[in-house]
Scaffold this active site. Structure first.
Site, short mmCIF file in Angstrom:
data_model
loop_
_atom_site.label_atom_id
_atom_site.label_comp_id
_atom_site.label_asym_id
_atom_site.label_seq_id
_atom_site.Cartn_x
_atom_site.Cartn_y
_atom_site.Cartn_z
N ARG A 96 -19.22 -8.53 1.29
CA ARG A 96 -18.15 -8.80 2.27
C ARG A 96 -17.87 -10.30 2.45
O ARG A 96 -16.83 -10.66 3.00
CB ARG A 96 -18.54 -8.23 3.64
CG ARG A 96 -18.83 -6.74 3.64
CD ARG A 96 -17.59 -5.94 3.39
NE ARG A 96 -17.89 -4.52 3.17
CZ ARG A 96 -17.04 -3.64 2.69
NH1 ARG A 96 -15.81 -4.02 2.37
NH2 ARG A 96 -17.37 -2.39 2.52
N HIS A 201 -11.75 7.43 0.98
CA HIS A 201 -10.86 6.47 1.65
C HIS A 201 -9.41 6.97 1.56
O HIS A 201 -8.57 6.61 2.37
CB HIS A 201 -10.95 5.09 0.98
CG HIS A 201 -12.28 4.45 1.11
ND1 HIS A 201 -13.21 4.47 0.10
CD2 HIS A 201 -12.85 3.78 2.14
CE1 HIS A 201 -14.30 3.83 0.50
NE2 HIS A 201 -14.10 3.40 1.73
N ASP A 275 -19.14 7.80 9.13
CA ASP A 275 -18.44 6.90 8.21
C ASP A 275 -17.18 6.42 8.93
O ASP A 275 -16.83 6.91 10.01
CB ASP A 275 -18.10 7.64 6.90
CG ASP A 275 -17.97 6.69 5.71
OD1 ASP A 275 -17.85 5.48 5.93
OD2 ASP A 275 -17.98 7.19 4.57
#
Length: 499
Positions: A96, A201, A275
Site C-alpha cells: 500500500r 471486487h 471483507d
C-alpha cells in the site's frame, strides 16, 4: 457508553492516504460524531481494491509513508477511544505504501525448499515490526486460500500454493510471526477463495463443492489455525451453496457460515472481520444504506471493514440488535484493543528501516526459493560458449539495463551468431489480466526463438505466468526466480555461473 457508541466500535471504514482535505475532514467527522472504533488505510481511492504493481505507473505521488504517519497521529489525537488501525499488507507495507520494505509474495514463500515455516514466520515477524513501528495494529493477512484454480483472477500469487497442508502450515507461520511482533493478523478469506473464477471486487464468486470436499481442502487451513489458537479470521465475499441450503449468499453475510459453521462446528472463538463492504459481490444486494452493515453484523462479523454507510449502519444495527448482542461484540473489540496496546496511544515518530538487514533476509530467502524447474544448467559450458563468442542474451519487458546483466560475467554475442541464448523475462504484472501484462507479439517472438536454437529461460515473476511462454520442452532449461528483486537477480546470476 450508550448502545450507538458501542456499535460504532465495530466499524473500520477506509481512510485514504492520498486524498483531498475535504475527505480528511469527513473522516474526522466520523471519528468525532460517530465515534468509530478504527480505520483501514489504503493508498488512494484509485487503488483501493488494486494491488501495488498495477498502479505504480498511474499515480505520481510521493511521501506516502510520511503522510500516513501524519494522518494516523491526526486521527488518533481527536478520537475519544484510541482507534484500531488496520492495513491490508500481505507482502508488507509496500503493498500500500511506496519506499517501504517489500517481502516476497506468498506464492514465492511457498517455493522455499528448506525450513519454510521458520522463514515464513520470520517474514511475518519483520513485516509486523514494520507495521507496529508505523502505528498499525492489524495486518489483514495472510491468505489461507488454497490456490487450486490456476486461472483464479484474484488469489493466485497471494496464496502459498495449491497443496492444502502446506498452505495451512505456512499461513499459520505467517500469522504467528506477525503476532510475535505484537500486531494482530487474520487468516482470510473464509471459507476459502482459492478455487474461484470470479474476482469478488467485481462480482460474486460461487464455489460449487460438497461440504466433504470443502472440509478436505478450503476449510482445512482455517481449522488448522483455529486448533492452534488463531484469534482473527476474515470472511470473504463468496457463495458456497452447499453450506447455505443451496442459496447463493456471500459468506460474509451468511449466518449459517459464520455463526453455525465457523463459530459452532469449527469452534472459532475469536474476532470475525468482514471483507471490504464496498465490494461489488455484496454492495449491490442491499441498496438501502445501512442494511448491508446490519446483515453483516447479524451474520456474526465483529469488525465491519470499509463500510460506506457508517451512520446508517450504526442506526440499523441499533434498531435490530439486542443490547446483549451488542455488548458481546463490544467487549470482544475492546479486549482486542487492550491486547494490541491500542489504548496506550502515543504520537508516532516516522521510523527508519534497516535496509541492509532487509536485503540480507531477501538474499537468504532467494537462495532457498530460486529453482531450476526444468532441464539442467551447465555453467562450464556457458563460460566456454561465452569465450567462443557463441552465447546470446535477450531480456524482455524491461525499460532499462537491470541489475541482472551486470552480475553476469559473460561476454554476449548477437543472437544470430549465438549457439545458445539466455532469455530473461521480467514479468510486468503478478496478476493474470492480459497475460500478466505481457504483449502477445513479444510472447510469440520468445516461442519462435526457443524453437530455433537452445534457450535457457529465466523467469522473474509469478510462476503462473509460465504457461504463456510456450512449452517447457522447447527450452533447454528454465530457472524460476518468482520475483524481480535485485537479490533474486544476483542468486540467478550465480546459478548460471556455477558460483
Amino acid at each position: 457508553m450508550n448502545k450507538h457508541q458501542k456499535i460504532a466500535q465495530c466499524f473500520s471504514p477506509a481512510a485514504f492516504i492520498h486524498d483531498t482535505e475535504e475527505n480528511y475532514l469527513a473522516i474526522e467527522m466520523l471519528i468525532r460524531e460517530q465515534e468509530i472504533g478504527g480505520l483501514t488505510f489504503f493508498h488512494s481511492r484509485h487503488s483501493a481494491a488494486a494491488n501495488f504493481e498495477e498502479r505504480a505507473e498511474i499515480l505520481a505521488v510521493s511521501g506516502t509513508f510520511e503522510k500516513m504517519i501524519g494522518l494516523i497521529n491526526r486521527y488518533q489525537t481527536i478520537s475519544k477511544i484510541p482507534l484500531l488501525i488496520s492495513i491490508d499488507g500481505e507482502y508488507g507495507l509496500a503493498m500500500r505504501v511506496e519506499k517501504t520494505p517489500q517481502y516476497p509474495f506468498a506464492i514465492t514463500l511457498g517455493a522455499l525448499k528448506k525450513d519454510a515455516e521458520k522463514w515464513v514466520e520470520e517474514v511475518g515477524y519483520r513485516m509486523g515490526l514494520d507495521m507496529k513501528r508505523s502505528g498499525i495494529h492489524i495486518n489483514l493477512a495472510p491468505c489461507a486460500d488454497v490456490n487450486t484454480n490456476p486461472n483464479n483472477p484474484v488469489i493466485g500469487y497471494r496464496s502459498f500454493g495449491d497443496q492444502t497442508e502446506k498452505v495451512a502450515r505456512l499461513a499459520f507461520a505467517a500469522y504467528s510471526g506477525m503476532k510475535k511482533a505484537g500486531i494482530g493478523a487474520c487468516l482470510k478469506h473464509f471459507p476459502g477463495h482459492g478455487d474461484t473464477a470470479t474476482d469478488s471486487h467485481l462480482g460474486l464468486p460461487i464455489l460449487h463443492k460438497t461440504k466433504a470436499e470443502l472440509e478436505m481442502e478450503e476449510l482445512l487451513p482455517f481449522q488448522y489455525g483455529i486448533d492452534r489458537g488463531v484469534e482473527m479470521i476474515m470472511v470473504g465475499h463468496l457463495a458456497v451453496p452447499a453450506l447455505t441450503e443451496g442459496k447463493d449468499i456471500p459468506a460474509s453475510i451468511s449466518r449459517e457460515l459464520i455463526n453455525d459453521l465457523l463459530k459452532g462446528e469449527m469452534g472459532f472463538k475469536g474476532i470475525v472481520i468482514s471483507d471490504a463492504l464496498n465490494m461489488k459481490a455484496v454492495v449491490n444486494r442491499y441498496p438501502e444504506p445501512g442494511e448491508l452493515e446490519w446483515q453483516a453484523f447479524y451474520a456474526g462479523n465483529d469488525i465491519l471493514c470499509f463500510s460506506d454507510h457508517v451512520a446508517d449502519g450504526i442506526e440499523k444495527i441499533a434498531q435490530n440488535a439486542s443490547d446483549e448482542e451488542v455488548d458481546v461484540v463490544f467487549e470482544k473489540v475492546m479486549n482486542l484493543k487492550k491486547r494490541l496496546g491500542v489504548m496506550e496511544f502515543q504520537p508516532i515518530e516516522i521510523p527508519s528501516f534497516d535496509w541492509e538487514s532487509h536485503s540480507q533476509l531477501q538474499k537468504a530467502l532467494a537462495e532457498s526459493y530460486v529453482s531450476v524447474i526444468s532441464g539442467n544448467i551447465n555453467p562450464a559450458e556457458l563460460h566456454s560458449l561465452a569465450e567462443a563468442g557463441k552465447l546470446g542474451y535477450r531480456e524482455y519487458f524491461t525499460t532499462e539495463t537491470n541489475h541482472f546483466i551486470k552480475q553476469l560475467d559473460f561476454s554476449f554475442s548477437p543472437i544470430d551468431q549465438a549457439e545458445k541464448v539466455i532469455l530473461a523475462v521480467f514479468v510486468p504484472s503478478h496478476k493474470p489480466l492480459n497475460q500478466f501484462g505481457m504483449d502477445q507479439s513479444v510472447l510469440e517472438g520468445i516461442k519462435e526463438l526457443a524453437k530455433s536454437k537452445p534457450c535457457i529461460l529465466i523467469h522473474f515473476g509469478n510462476p503462473l505466468a509460465l504457461k504463456h511462454l510456450g512449452e517447457l520442452e522447447d527450452l533447454e532449461a528454465v530457472i524460476c526466480g518468482y520475483q524481480g528483486f535485485e537479490e533474486v537477480q544476483g542468486v540467478v546470476a550465480k546459478t548460471l555461473q556455477g558460483l
